[in-house]
Motif scaffolding. Sequence first.
Motif, short mmCIF file in Angstrom:
data_model
loop_
_atom_site.label_atom_id
_atom_site.label_comp_id
_atom_site.label_asym_id
_atom_site.label_seq_id
_atom_site.Cartn_x
_atom_site.Cartn_y
_atom_site.Cartn_z
N LYS A 71 0.83 -1.21 0.00
CA LYS A 71 0.00 0.00 0.00
C LYS A 71 0.86 1.26 0.00
O LYS A 71 0.60 2.21 -0.74
CB LYS A 71 -0.94 0.01 1.21
N GLU A 72 1.90 1.24 0.84
CA GLU A 72 2.79 2.40 0.89
C GLU A 72 3.48 2.61 -0.45
O GLU A 72 3.69 3.75 -0.89
CB GLU A 72 3.82 2.20 2.00
N PHE A 73 3.84 1.53 -1.10
CA PHE A 73 4.50 1.61 -2.39
C PHE A 73 3.59 2.27 -3.43
O PHE A 73 4.02 3.18 -4.16
CB PHE A 73 4.93 0.21 -2.86
N THR A 74 2.33 1.84 -3.53
CA THR A 74 1.41 2.41 -4.52
C THR A 74 1.12 3.88 -4.22
O THR A 74 0.98 4.68 -5.16
CB THR A 74 0.10 1.61 -4.56
N LEU A 75 1.04 4.23 -2.94
CA LEU A 75 0.82 5.63 -2.60
C LEU A 75 2.00 6.50 -3.02
O LEU A 75 1.82 7.62 -3.52
CB LEU A 75 0.57 5.78 -1.09
N ALA A 76 3.20 5.99 -2.83
CA ALA A 76 4.39 6.75 -3.24
C ALA A 76 4.42 6.94 -4.74
O ALA A 76 4.76 8.02 -5.25
CB ALA A 76 5.66 6.02 -2.76
N CYS A 77 4.04 5.91 -5.49
CA CYS A 77 4.02 6.04 -6.95
C CYS A 77 2.94 7.00 -7.40
O CYS A 77 3.14 7.80 -8.33
CB CYS A 77 3.79 4.67 -7.59
N ALA A 78 1.76 6.94 -6.76
CA ALA A 78 0.64 7.79 -7.17
C ALA A 78 0.97 9.26 -7.06
O ALA A 78 0.48 10.08 -7.85
CB ALA A 78 -0.59 7.46 -6.33
N GLU A 79 1.81 9.61 -6.10
CA GLU A 79 2.17 11.01 -5.93
C GLU A 79 3.02 11.54 -7.07
O GLU A 79 3.14 12.75 -7.24
CB GLU A 79 2.89 11.19 -4.60
N GLU A 80 3.64 10.67 -7.85
CA GLU A 80 4.47 11.08 -8.97
C GLU A 80 3.75 10.99 -10.31
O GLU A 80 4.27 11.45 -11.32
CB GLU A 80 5.73 10.21 -9.04
N LEU A 81 2.53 10.40 -10.32
CA LEU A 81 1.84 10.14 -11.58
C LEU A 81 0.78 11.20 -11.88
O LEU A 81 0.28 11.88 -10.98
CB LEU A 81 1.17 8.77 -11.55
N ARG A 82 0.44 11.32 -13.17
CA ARG A 82 -0.64 12.19 -13.61
C ARG A 82 -1.96 11.40 -13.53
O ARG A 82 -1.98 10.18 -13.45
CB ARG A 82 -0.42 12.65 -15.04
N SER A 83 -3.06 12.14 -13.60
CA SER A 83 -4.36 11.47 -13.54
C SER A 83 -4.62 10.64 -14.79
O SER A 83 -5.39 9.67 -14.76
CB SER A 83 -5.47 12.51 -13.39
N SER A 84 -3.98 11.00 -15.90
CA SER A 84 -4.18 10.26 -17.15
C SER A 84 -3.30 9.01 -17.24
O SER A 84 -3.51 8.18 -18.13
CB SER A 84 -3.89 11.16 -18.35
N ASP A 85 -2.33 8.87 -16.35
CA ASP A 85 -1.46 7.69 -16.38
C ASP A 85 -2.22 6.48 -15.85
O ASP A 85 -3.07 6.59 -14.96
CB ASP A 85 -0.22 7.93 -15.54
N ILE A 86 -1.91 5.31 -16.42
CA ILE A 86 -2.64 4.08 -16.12
C ILE A 86 -1.72 3.15 -15.33
O ILE A 86 -0.68 2.72 -15.83
CB ILE A 86 -3.11 3.38 -17.41
N MET A 87 -2.12 2.82 -14.09
CA MET A 87 -1.30 1.96 -13.24
C MET A 87 -2.10 0.73 -12.83
O MET A 87 -3.29 0.82 -12.53
CB MET A 87 -0.84 2.71 -12.00
N GLY A 88 -1.46 -0.43 -12.83
CA GLY A 88 -2.13 -1.66 -12.43
C GLY A 88 -1.16 -2.62 -11.75
O GLY A 88 0.05 -2.51 -11.89
N LEU A 130 10.70 9.84 -15.50
CA LEU A 130 9.68 9.46 -14.52
C LEU A 130 10.08 8.19 -13.79
O LEU A 130 9.92 8.07 -12.56
CB LEU A 130 8.33 9.25 -15.23
N ALA A 131 10.65 7.22 -14.52
CA ALA A 131 11.07 5.98 -13.88
C ALA A 131 12.12 6.25 -12.81
O ALA A 131 12.09 5.66 -11.72
CB ALA A 131 11.60 5.01 -14.93
N GLU A 132 13.03 7.16 -13.08
CA GLU A 132 14.06 7.49 -12.10
C GLU A 132 13.45 8.18 -10.88
O GLU A 132 13.86 7.93 -9.74
CB GLU A 132 15.12 8.38 -12.74
N ARG A 133 12.48 9.04 -11.10
CA ARG A 133 11.82 9.70 -9.97
C ARG A 133 11.08 8.67 -9.09
O ARG A 133 11.12 8.74 -7.87
CB ARG A 133 10.82 10.75 -10.46
N LEU A 134 10.46 7.71 -9.77
CA LEU A 134 9.75 6.68 -9.02
C LEU A 134 10.72 5.83 -8.20
O LEU A 134 10.49 5.53 -7.02
CB LEU A 134 8.94 5.79 -9.97
#
Length: 577
Positions: free
Chosen positions: A474-491, A513-517
């Motif tokens: 859960k913590e991992f997905t929250l950290a990623c979500a903070e770097e993503l746009r609303s139009s980006d698709i994550m699964g 973006l990958a480096e930021r993540l």
Amino acid sequence: MMVNKNHPPKCWPPAASRVESFCGRFFLPLRRSILIVAGFIWSSQALGNSTSLLVADSGGLDLTILFWIMAGVVALLVLMLIPLKRLNGRLSHLAEAREQARQALAESESRYRLLAENATDVIWTATWPDLRVTYASPSVRRLLGLSPEELKGTCLYDRIAPTDHDRLARAVASGTTQPAGPGLVEMRLLDVKGAPVIVETVFNWTSDENGQIDSVQGSSRDITRRNRIENDRKAREAILSGLSSAARNLLEPGDRVDSMGQALAALGQAVEVDRVYVFENHVDEETGKLLASQRFEWVGEGIEPQIDNPDMQSMSYEDVIPNWYPVLAGGKVVHGLVREMGQAERRLLESQGILSIVVVPIMLEGKFWGQIGFDDCSRQRRWGQAEIDALRIAAGTIGGGIRSMYAEQELQYLADTDTLTGVRSRRAFLERAEEAFKLARQTGRAVSLLIMDIDRFKWVNDTYGHPVGDEALKEFTLACAEELRSSDIMGRMGGEEFAIVLVGVGSEGARALAERLRKRVAETPVSVQSECFFLTVSIGVAILEDSDAEFLSLLKRADKALYQAKNQGRDRVEILN
């Protein structure tokens, strides 16, 4: 032989009877006269000597001749008295018949007046052609609140709704040109307060001795209640018919939002209103106030939609419609003319051009979920009880459709969402990624794919246990979500592996973006209960190329890039072209 029905042939008695009747009428008085004359002759013979003496004394006057003259006069008088006696009898009989007719007429007039004065219908007469009232029965007081004296002398048109003037004029005039019996017209009279009273009037024309129409007489019956019952029945049937169509739309498979719009359209057309809408209740997390937001809407032609009106979102019951909340929350219906409502509600509704409204609460599982509203922007409309009862049923049907819609949405969400992390499931991600891939191929836009795998995550589960591992995901997905746009698709592809589709991002943007993540994950501590540790992630990146005929080829390259990152020490980003 043609027979005149108005003058049927006389039925003559037999000839013998006719002769006998004639003889009785003629010879009986003649016989009586002969007997009288014979009596005088006998008397003259009996008095022969005396007669001679009388003649001598009279100076030669023949008293016999005088006697016969007197006898003739007596006979003539007898013959005249007999017809006079008969004439007197006939005159007496005619006088008696006339008196009986007079009494019958008086009794008939008395009965008619008694009937008119006690009839529930209003009986009236009026002059022609100006239609001025000459008589009205007492029941007019009950119908219009006016006495017969107050109505007498007034023009009928003054008491008829202006919109019905032409109807009455046509009905009355038609009988003067084509008389075919009594006329019938339905119209609205105005009572003493100006309120309309619907009446059914039967009327006829009377003529003078020259055959010219000089007056109109009629009987008017109050059918307001009958019309209201009939109109309520028709309205209820129309609403239930529309409700049936709405229910079919809600039950048919397909887009539930479109189905709800079609259902509201069916109801709106059945109720004959200009706008139908559904509001959902929710609570303001900061103030705790109950709010209402518009979710669905249908509008008629020429009516401005309100669903995009920001004032219709997060609308406070307490501030905007304070008088409605206790009514709706109690399961009751708000209805009536806008001009008669409270100031706060009137301000809201008049700004939208609403003249009349019905708002029915939607109750789901016994709770006040929201409301369905019906706006009439063209009429000052009074809603009948039958209509309100039918709209209650409609609200229940819409509520059932909303419940079904939300249940389907929840099931769809469960099917499309990873319940642990809240991102898309593998199936939902691949479907959405495939759509983005096809659109990019058609438009020529860039698409990048990132595959991420948390390094040594098995060690986290083995060391801290699976509950801690779940929290770490859960913590991992929250950290990623903070770097993503609303139009980006994550699964979530499975286990500790995740994927991201970046639409409109090329090679450089995807690497950045990958480096930021990677850096964000490495620098974010995972604190669960009393444990605290850090995660790292390996990321493989693939960029859409002209040779990629399907999304699977892009996915394979990103997966190979991920294994390269793993093999080269983890916690790194690799791009494979």
